[in-house]
Scaffold this motif. Structure first.
Motif, PDB file in Angstrom:
ATOM      1  N   VAL A 217      -3.271   8.508  22.941  1.00 45.95           N
ATOM      2  CA  VAL A 217      -3.332   7.146  23.464  1.00 45.95           C
ATOM      3  C   VAL A 217      -3.711   7.230  24.936  1.00 45.95           C
ATOM      4  O   VAL A 217      -3.013   7.858  25.726  1.00 45.95           O
ATOM      5  CB  VAL A 217      -1.987   6.418  23.282  1.00 45.95           C
ATOM      6  CG1 VAL A 217      -2.032   5.049  23.938  1.00 45.95           C
ATOM      7  CG2 VAL A 217      -1.645   6.285  21.800  1.00 45.95           C
ATOM      8  N   ILE A 218      -4.822   6.608  25.278  1.00 50.29           N
ATOM      9  CA  ILE A 218      -5.318   6.612  26.656  1.00 50.29           C
ATOM     10  C   ILE A 218      -5.184   5.193  27.194  1.00 50.29           C
ATOM     11  O   ILE A 218      -5.894   4.288  26.750  1.00 50.29           O
ATOM     12  CB  ILE A 218      -6.790   7.076  26.713  1.00 50.29           C
ATOM     13  CG1 ILE A 218      -6.936   8.460  26.064  1.00 50.29           C
ATOM     14  CG2 ILE A 218      -7.291   7.085  28.145  1.00 50.29           C
ATOM     15  CD1 ILE A 218      -8.360   8.856  25.793  1.00 50.29           C
ATOM     16  N   ALA A 219      -4.281   5.024  28.145  1.00 53.99           N
ATOM     17  CA  ALA A 219      -3.964   3.680  28.637  1.00 53.99           C
ATOM     18  C   ALA A 219      -4.997   3.135  29.609  1.00 53.99           C
ATOM     19  O   ALA A 219      -5.086   1.925  29.802  1.00 53.99           O
ATOM     20  CB  ALA A 219      -2.590   3.681  29.307  1.00 53.99           C
TER      21      ALA A 219
ATOM     22  N   TYR B  57       1.812   3.233  22.544  1.00 52.11           N
ATOM     23  CA  TYR B  57       2.113   3.899  21.277  1.00 52.11           C
ATOM     24  C   TYR B  57       3.312   3.242  20.594  1.00 52.11           C
ATOM     25  O   TYR B  57       3.296   3.004  19.384  1.00 52.11           O
ATOM     26  CB  TYR B  57       2.367   5.399  21.475  1.00 52.11           C
ATOM     27  CG  TYR B  57       2.567   6.112  20.159  1.00 52.11           C
ATOM     28  CD1 TYR B  57       1.470   6.458  19.376  1.00 52.11           C
ATOM     29  CD2 TYR B  57       3.836   6.404  19.677  1.00 52.11           C
ATOM     30  CE1 TYR B  57       1.639   7.091  18.149  1.00 52.11           C
ATOM     31  CE2 TYR B  57       4.024   7.033  18.460  1.00 52.11           C
ATOM     32  CZ  TYR B  57       2.916   7.376  17.699  1.00 52.11           C
ATOM     33  OH  TYR B  57       3.089   7.985  16.484  1.00 52.11           O
TER      34      TYR B  57
ATOM     35  N   GLY C  51      -7.675   3.846  22.881  1.00 50.89           N
ATOM     36  CA  GLY C  51      -7.879   3.698  24.311  1.00 50.89           C
ATOM     37  C   GLY C  51      -7.927   2.237  24.718  1.00 50.89           C
ATOM     38  O   GLY C  51      -8.321   1.373  23.927  1.00 50.89           O
TER      39      GLY C  51
ATOM     40  N   ASP D 136       1.909   1.541  30.078  1.00 48.54           N
ATOM     41  CA  ASP D 136       1.400   2.908  29.998  1.00 48.54           C
ATOM     42  C   ASP D 136       1.170   3.320  28.543  1.00 48.54           C
ATOM     43  O   ASP D 136       1.410   2.540  27.620  1.00 48.54           O
ATOM     44  CB  ASP D 136       2.353   3.885  30.698  1.00 48.54           C
ATOM     45  CG  ASP D 136       3.766   3.881  30.118  1.00 48.54           C
ATOM     46  OD1 ASP D 136       3.956   3.493  28.951  1.00 48.54           O
ATOM     47  OD2 ASP D 136       4.695   4.280  30.846  1.00 48.54           O
ATOM     48  N   GLY D 137       0.738   4.558  28.370  1.00 52.48           N
ATOM     49  CA  GLY D 137       0.434   5.067  27.037  1.00 52.48           C
ATOM     50  C   GLY D 137       1.644   5.115  26.123  1.00 52.48           C
ATOM     51  O   GLY D 137       1.531   4.861  24.923  1.00 52.48           O
ATOM     52  N   ASP D 138       2.806   5.446  26.683  1.00 47.01           N
ATOM     53  CA  ASP D 138       4.015   5.492  25.864  1.00 47.01           C
ATOM     54  C   ASP D 138       4.344   4.114  25.294  1.00 47.01           C
ATOM     55  O   ASP D 138       4.694   3.978  24.121  1.00 47.01           O
ATOM     56  CB  ASP D 138       5.207   6.000  26.681  1.00 47.01           C
ATOM     57  CG  ASP D 138       5.095   7.475  27.028  1.00 47.01           C
ATOM     58  OD1 ASP D 138       4.358   8.214  26.338  1.00 47.01           O
ATOM     59  OD2 ASP D 138       5.743   7.892  28.003  1.00 47.01           O
TER      60      ASP D 138
END
Length: 153
Positions: free
Chosen positions: A12-14, A143, A81, A138-140
């Motif tokens: 996962v690219i934020a 997800y 992304g 963010d990515g976390d």
């Protein structure tokens, strides 16, 4: 099939940085090639670019689902992304794409490939969910949101 079977948290690219369709495709392909040693970056970028030449994978509402089949891949894998400003991806609705879900499937996986595409499309169809993805910090969090939404189906 669950999205979490295809997408791992590290894919996962934020904050995608590319400003063109080829830039974004390359950025997402690089992430996949770095994690999956069976993927050669030039091969994946060629497959994704060829699919885009057939017709844009941007389906509107800020969503693009670049995809393709690649020799050597043994299961369907993906990367997600987000691009804050959006990129011109030749979308059906003419708008910029901000949410990208790349799917890479084995060469002989016609039905699974289609099921994965349908699953991602269904996941991203809800406007309020897309808004949450765009607002995630963010990515976390991205997800977690994807996992939570995926578990509803």
């Amino acid at each position: 099939m669950k999205i979490t079977d295809i997408l791992s948290p590290d894919m996962v690219i934020a904050d995608l940085k590319g400003t063109t369709k080829p830039d974004v495709l390359n950025e997402l392909a690089k992430a996949l090639a770095a994690k999956y040693k069976e993927i050669k970056l030039p091969d994946l970028t060629a497959v994704l670019a060829e699919r885009e030449r057939l017709g844009s994978t941007a389906i509107g509402d800020g969503i693009a689902i670049p995809h393709g089949k690649l020799r050597g891949v043994t299961k369907i894998i993906g990367a997600f992304g987000r691009h804050a400003d959006g990129v011109d991806f030749d979308s059906l609705d003419g708008g910029p794409s901000q949410l990208f879900f790349v799917l890479v499937a084995p060469e002989d996986s016609a039905s699974l490939h289609l099921k994965a595409l349908a699953r991602v499309s269904r996941l991203l169809k809800e406007g309020s969910f897309r808004s949450c993805l765009l607002a995630a910090k963010d990515g976390d969090e991205l997800y977690s949101l994807i996992k939570e939404e995926d578990n509803k189906y």
